[in-house]
Design an enzyme around this catalytic site. Sequence first.
Site, PDB file in Angstrom:
ATOM      1  N   ASP A  13       0.808  -1.221   0.000  1.00 22.57           N
ATOM      2  CA  ASP A  13       0.000   0.000   0.000  1.00 22.57           C
ATOM      3  C   ASP A  13       0.840   1.270   0.000  1.00 22.57           C
ATOM      4  OD1 ASP A  13      -2.230  -1.689   0.126  1.00 22.57           O
ATOM      5  OD2 ASP A  13      -2.160  -1.724   2.312  1.00 22.57           O
ATOM      6  N   GLU A  14       1.972   1.214  -0.664  1.00 22.83           N
ATOM      7  CA  GLU A  14       2.867   2.368  -0.731  1.00 22.83           C
ATOM      8  C   GLU A  14       2.420   3.370  -1.798  1.00 22.83           C
ATOM      9  OE1 GLU A  14       3.832  -0.771  -1.259  1.00 22.83           O
ATOM     10  OE2 GLU A  14       5.324  -1.367   0.247  1.00 22.83           O
ATOM     11  N   LYS A  16       1.773   1.913  -5.197  1.00 25.34           N
ATOM     12  CA  LYS A  16       2.270   1.288  -6.439  1.00 25.34           C
ATOM     13  C   LYS A  16       1.330   1.547  -7.610  1.00 25.34           C
ATOM     14  CE  LYS A  16       2.310  -2.661  -4.281  1.00 25.34           C
ATOM     15  NZ  LYS A  16       2.083  -2.210  -2.906  1.00 25.34           N
ATOM     16  N   GLY A  17       0.012   1.399  -7.345  1.00 21.56           N
ATOM     17  CA  GLY A  17      -0.984   1.571  -8.415  1.00 21.56           C
ATOM     18  C   GLY A  17      -0.877   2.948  -9.042  1.00 21.56           C
ATOM     19  N   ALA A  39      -3.973  -7.981  -3.616  1.00 16.15           N
ATOM     20  CA  ALA A  39      -3.519  -6.622  -3.886  1.00 16.15           C
ATOM     21  C   ALA A  39      -4.718  -5.686  -4.034  1.00 16.15           C
ATOM     22  CB  ALA A  39      -2.695  -6.605  -5.177  1.00 16.15           C
ATOM     23  N   GLY A  40      -4.514  -4.443  -3.663  1.00 15.46           N
ATOM     24  CA  GLY A  40      -5.534  -3.422  -3.901  1.00 15.46           C
ATOM     25  C   GLY A  40      -4.797  -2.170  -4.343  1.00 15.46           C
ATOM     26  N   HIS A  41      -4.879  -1.862  -5.628  1.00 10.09           N
ATOM     27  CA  HIS A  41      -4.125  -0.741  -6.190  1.00 10.09           C
ATOM     28  C   HIS A  41      -5.093   0.356  -6.619  1.00 10.09           C
ATOM     29  CE1 HIS A  41      -0.513  -3.607  -7.151  1.00 10.09           C
ATOM     30  NE2 HIS A  41      -0.826  -3.561  -5.882  1.00 10.09           N
ATOM     31  N   THR A 237       2.924 -12.591   3.014  1.00 11.25           N
ATOM     32  CA  THR A 237       2.073 -13.218   2.023  1.00 11.25           C
ATOM     33  C   THR A 237       2.809 -14.468   1.516  1.00 11.25           C
ATOM     34  OG1 THR A 237       0.658 -12.829   0.095  1.00 11.25           O
ATOM     35  CG2 THR A 237       2.901 -11.884   0.004  1.00 11.25           C
ATOM     36  N   ARG A 301     -10.155  -2.912   6.195  1.00 16.51           N
ATOM     37  CA  ARG A 301      -9.564  -2.884   7.533  1.00 16.51           C
ATOM     38  C   ARG A 301      -8.729  -1.609   7.700  1.00 16.51           C
ATOM     39  NH1 ARG A 301      -6.302  -8.432   7.811  1.00 16.51           N
ATOM     40  NH2 ARG A 301      -5.866  -7.812   5.670  1.00 16.51           N
ATOM     41  N   LYS A 329       3.100  10.150  -0.660  1.00 14.22           N
ATOM     42  CA  LYS A 329       2.332  10.602   0.510  1.00 14.22           C
ATOM     43  C   LYS A 329       3.103  11.552   1.425  1.00 14.22           C
ATOM     44  CE  LYS A 329      -1.255   7.917   1.410  1.00 14.22           C
ATOM     45  NZ  LYS A 329      -2.207   6.809   1.680  1.00 14.22           N
ATOM     46  N   THR A 412       2.531  13.691  -4.407  1.00 12.84           N
ATOM     47  CA  THR A 412       2.024  14.639  -3.414  1.00 12.84           C
ATOM     48  C   THR A 412       0.497  14.633  -3.265  1.00 12.84           C
ATOM     49  OG1 THR A 412       2.051  16.379  -5.091  1.00 12.84           O
ATOM     50  CG2 THR A 412       4.008  16.192  -3.689  1.00 12.84           C
TER      51      THR A 412
HETATM   52  P1  GDP Z   1      -0.781   0.185  -3.549  1.00 11.19           P
HETATM   53  O1  GDP Z   1      -1.352  -1.061  -2.995  1.00 11.19           O
HETATM   54  O2  GDP Z   1       0.704   0.272  -3.323  1.00 11.19           O
HETATM   55  O3  GDP Z   1      -1.144   0.425  -4.975  1.00 11.19           O
HETATM   56  O4  GDP Z   1      -1.401   1.384  -2.702  1.00 11.19           O
HETATM   57  P2  GDP Z   1      -2.961   1.550  -2.313  1.00 11.19           P
HETATM   58  O5  GDP Z   1      -3.705   2.022  -3.490  1.00 11.19           O
HETATM   59  O6  GDP Z   1      -3.462   0.345  -1.609  1.00 11.19           O
HETATM   60  O7  GDP Z   1      -2.835   2.673  -1.192  1.00 11.19           O
HETATM   61  C1  GDP Z   1      -2.278   3.910  -1.452  1.00 11.19           C
HETATM   62  C2  GDP Z   1      -3.321   4.977  -1.139  1.00 11.19           C
HETATM   63  O8  GDP Z   1      -2.709   6.236  -1.085  1.00 11.19           O
HETATM   64  C3  GDP Z   1      -4.392   5.094  -2.218  1.00 11.19           C
HETATM   65  O9  GDP Z   1      -5.580   5.484  -1.625  1.00 11.19           O
HETATM   66  C4  GDP Z   1      -3.844   6.190  -3.125  1.00 11.19           C
HETATM   67  O10 GDP Z   1      -4.872   6.872  -3.821  1.00 11.19           O
HETATM   68  C5  GDP Z   1      -3.205   7.088  -2.105  1.00 11.19           C
HETATM   69  N1  GDP Z   1      -2.036   7.848  -2.574  1.00 11.19           N
HETATM   70  C6  GDP Z   1      -1.060   7.473  -3.450  1.00 11.19           C
HETATM   71  N2  GDP Z   1      -0.100   8.429  -3.533  1.00 11.19           N
HETATM   72  C7  GDP Z   1      -0.476   9.401  -2.683  1.00 11.19           C
HETATM   73  C8  GDP Z   1       0.115  10.651  -2.300  1.00 11.19           C
HETATM   74  O11 GDP Z   1       1.197  11.019  -2.733  1.00 11.19           O
HETATM   75  N3  GDP Z   1      -0.563  11.400  -1.379  1.00 11.19           N
HETATM   76  C9  GDP Z   1      -1.743  10.994  -0.843  1.00 11.19           C
HETATM   77  N4  GDP Z   1      -2.328  11.781   0.050  1.00 11.19           N
HETATM   78  N5  GDP Z   1      -2.326   9.839  -1.188  1.00 11.19           N
HETATM   79  C10 GDP Z   1      -1.690   9.048  -2.085  1.00 11.19           C
HETATM   80  P1  IMO Z   2      -0.913  -4.273  -2.162  1.00  9.11           P
HETATM   81  O1  IMO Z   2      -0.491  -4.834  -3.483  1.00  9.11           O
HETATM   82  C1  IMO Z   2      -0.933  -4.665   2.172  1.00  9.11           C
HETATM   83  C2  IMO Z   2      -1.112  -8.732   3.799  1.00  9.11           C
HETATM   84  C3  IMO Z   2      -2.365  -9.152   4.522  1.00  9.11           C
HETATM   85  C4  IMO Z   2      -1.757 -10.098   5.554  1.00  9.11           C
HETATM   86  C5  IMO Z   2      -0.658 -10.788   4.759  1.00  9.11           C
HETATM   87  C6  IMO Z   2      -1.056 -12.140   4.187  1.00  9.11           C
HETATM   88  O2  IMO Z   2      -2.201  -3.534  -2.194  1.00  9.11           O
HETATM   89  O3  IMO Z   2       0.195  -3.505  -1.526  1.00  9.11           O
HETATM   90  P2  IMO Z   2      -2.564 -12.859   2.129  1.00  9.11           P
HETATM   91  O4  IMO Z   2      -4.033 -12.646   1.877  1.00  9.11           O
HETATM   92  O5  IMO Z   2      -1.684 -12.301   1.080  1.00  9.11           O
HETATM   93  O6  IMO Z   2      -2.236 -14.286   2.461  1.00  9.11           O
HETATM   94  O7  IMO Z   2      -2.278 -12.032   3.486  1.00  9.11           O
HETATM   95  O8  IMO Z   2      -0.333  -9.916   3.705  1.00  9.11           O
HETATM   96  N1  IMO Z   2      -1.329  -8.220   2.418  1.00  9.11           N
HETATM   97  C7  IMO Z   2      -1.227  -6.932   2.084  1.00  9.11           C
HETATM   98  N2  IMO Z   2      -1.013  -5.840   2.843  1.00  9.11           N
HETATM   99  N3  IMO Z   2      -1.051  -4.550   0.841  1.00  9.11           N
HETATM  100  C8  IMO Z   2      -1.243  -5.641   0.065  1.00  9.11           C
HETATM  101  O9  IMO Z   2      -1.221  -5.589  -1.271  1.00  9.11           O
HETATM  102  C9  IMO Z   2      -1.385  -6.898   0.683  1.00  9.11           C
HETATM  103  N4  IMO Z   2      -1.593  -8.153   0.229  1.00  9.11           N
HETATM  104  C10 IMO Z   2      -1.543  -8.949   1.306  1.00  9.11           C
HETATM  105  O10 IMO Z   2      -3.001  -8.051   5.127  1.00  9.11           O
HETATM  106  O11 IMO Z   2      -1.148  -9.357   6.565  1.00  9.11           O
HETATM  107 MG    MG Z   3      -2.896  -1.689  -1.771  1.00  7.67          MG
END
Ligand code: GDP
Ligand code: IMO
Ligand code: MG
Length: 428
Positions: A13-14, A16-17, A39-41, A237, A301, A329, A412
């Site tokens: 959740d850094e 990446k998407g 994954a959730g991007h 994972t 969550r 972020k 940003t």
């Molecule tokens: P991923 O799993 O690495 O693709 O990241 P997620 O989408 O799960 O979580 C990142 C969250 O931060 C998402 O809600 C994005 O829309 C948001 N996001 C990404 N870059 C930034 C940023 O630079 N600033 C802020 N405030 N939000 C961001």
């Molecule tokens: P993205 O690509 C954050 C975590 C789960 C759990 C552990 C194992 O969006 O960054 P799993 O269902 O893979 O067997 O769960 O890994 N987890 C993630 N946490 N971002 C993800 O993906 C994750 N995919 C799995 O919360 O702790």
């Molecule tokens: Mg994610």
Amino acid sequence: MANVTVVGAQWGDEGKGKIVDWLSNRADVVVRFQGGHNAGHTLVVDGKVYKLALLPSGVVQGKTSVIGNGVVVDPWHLLTEIGKIADQGVNITPDLLVLADNATLILPLHRDLDQAREAASSQKIGTTGRGIGPAYEDKVGRRAIRVADLADPEALKPKIERLLSHHGALRRGLGLPDADAGQLFDQLMEIAPQILAYAQPAWRVLDQAKKAGRRILFEGAQGALLDVDHGTYPFVTSSNTVAGQAAAGSGMGPKGPGYVLGIVKAYTTRVGEGPFACELSDEVGKHLATVGREVGVNTGRPRRCGWFDAVLVRQSVAINGIDGIALTKLDVLDGLETLKICVGYKIGDKVVDYLPAGMRDQAAAEPIYEEMEGWSESTAGARSFKDLNANAIKYVRRVEELIGAPVALLSTSPERDDTILMRDPFEG
Ligand code: GDP
Ligand code: IMO
Ligand code: MG
């Protein structure tokens, strides 16, 4: 011409998407190489939000998108996700999407097992409950059903029997009813034509793309600290999430991944159980969770939040071979008076500059912080490095110094275009 591999450098959740979507503009093909719909991007384009789990984030820019052999694919989920994204105006056709014919399928029995184990366990992992771990177990156990099996019903039947004989004992142990072989066969046959429409030897598609001089962008899921070898085991994972996996999980050879771009959040989050030395349960933790909107994309969550951990990211830079990072972020830190960065751990009476592999050491690690002055100015939506205030720039420079990798991109806000390019990863 360099390819680029995007990987998470923390616990997922850094952002990446967002970064893959932004970089897609400069790429021809986008490839997922591990993980599944755990994954959730999130992509935000002109206020419109796209949430992708299995589809490569390049689909929104209409790029050829490949789900590689290293991915575990829930075929029902895939069809649902294709339907959802179509409702948002992104049409996925077999011209656009390639599904590796040797990818492993996630079946309903994997989800059952994942959820039943989590419910029964006294040491929960906090999985997404989507069957990821059990599907990978069956893959390495050589009893998985793969995409290509859908094209061969005669071979599929005995494979299902073999799989169910393994799962029968596990299910009975967990109090689950036996799975029905005939029903599973029928369910798979029902979706087979739709799934097979996308199935191809992905390695061949990529080989042709490479020979035609196309730029390939690899999209990692999860993050290095969730890697099954390098992460906070067993709270990880079930796949290798590091950049090296981009080669094996796509069939491109070790030079395929090219420039490795680590995605790094300006603070730390984790969702699920497991050690997290810098976790904060105070007002700052609340600030990060609220301003950063730190809620899991798939499971809803709340994500655990804490200060930036330079020790973890430095380790991540090494195990991924990260060439540069996208720091995301930064805006979430706006308004915090003092910032802390973890630069080492105290474990018992020892001081260490890396995260040891032992579970008890990981749990016992206490952060050693250095402090920096925060800033009251807004960095949100900044599109040029010059627009950042002096303390924000100091923070970025200190992060670079501590982790041993330069910032290539700065993000940003969630919006696609609120991104600052410092050096182009495709130019190496
Ligand atoms: P991923 O799993 O690495 O693709 O990241 P997620 O989408 O799960 O979580 C990142 C969250 O931060 C998402 O809600 C994005 O829309 C948001 N996001 C990404 N870059 C930034 C940023 O630079 N600033 C802020 N405030 N939000 C961001
Ligand atoms: P993205 O690509 C954050 C975590 C789960 C759990 C552990 C194992 O969006 O960054 P799993 O269902 O893979 O067997 O769960 O890994 N987890 C993630 N946490 N971002 C993800 O993906 C994750 N995919 C799995 O919360 O702790
Ligand atoms: Mg994610």
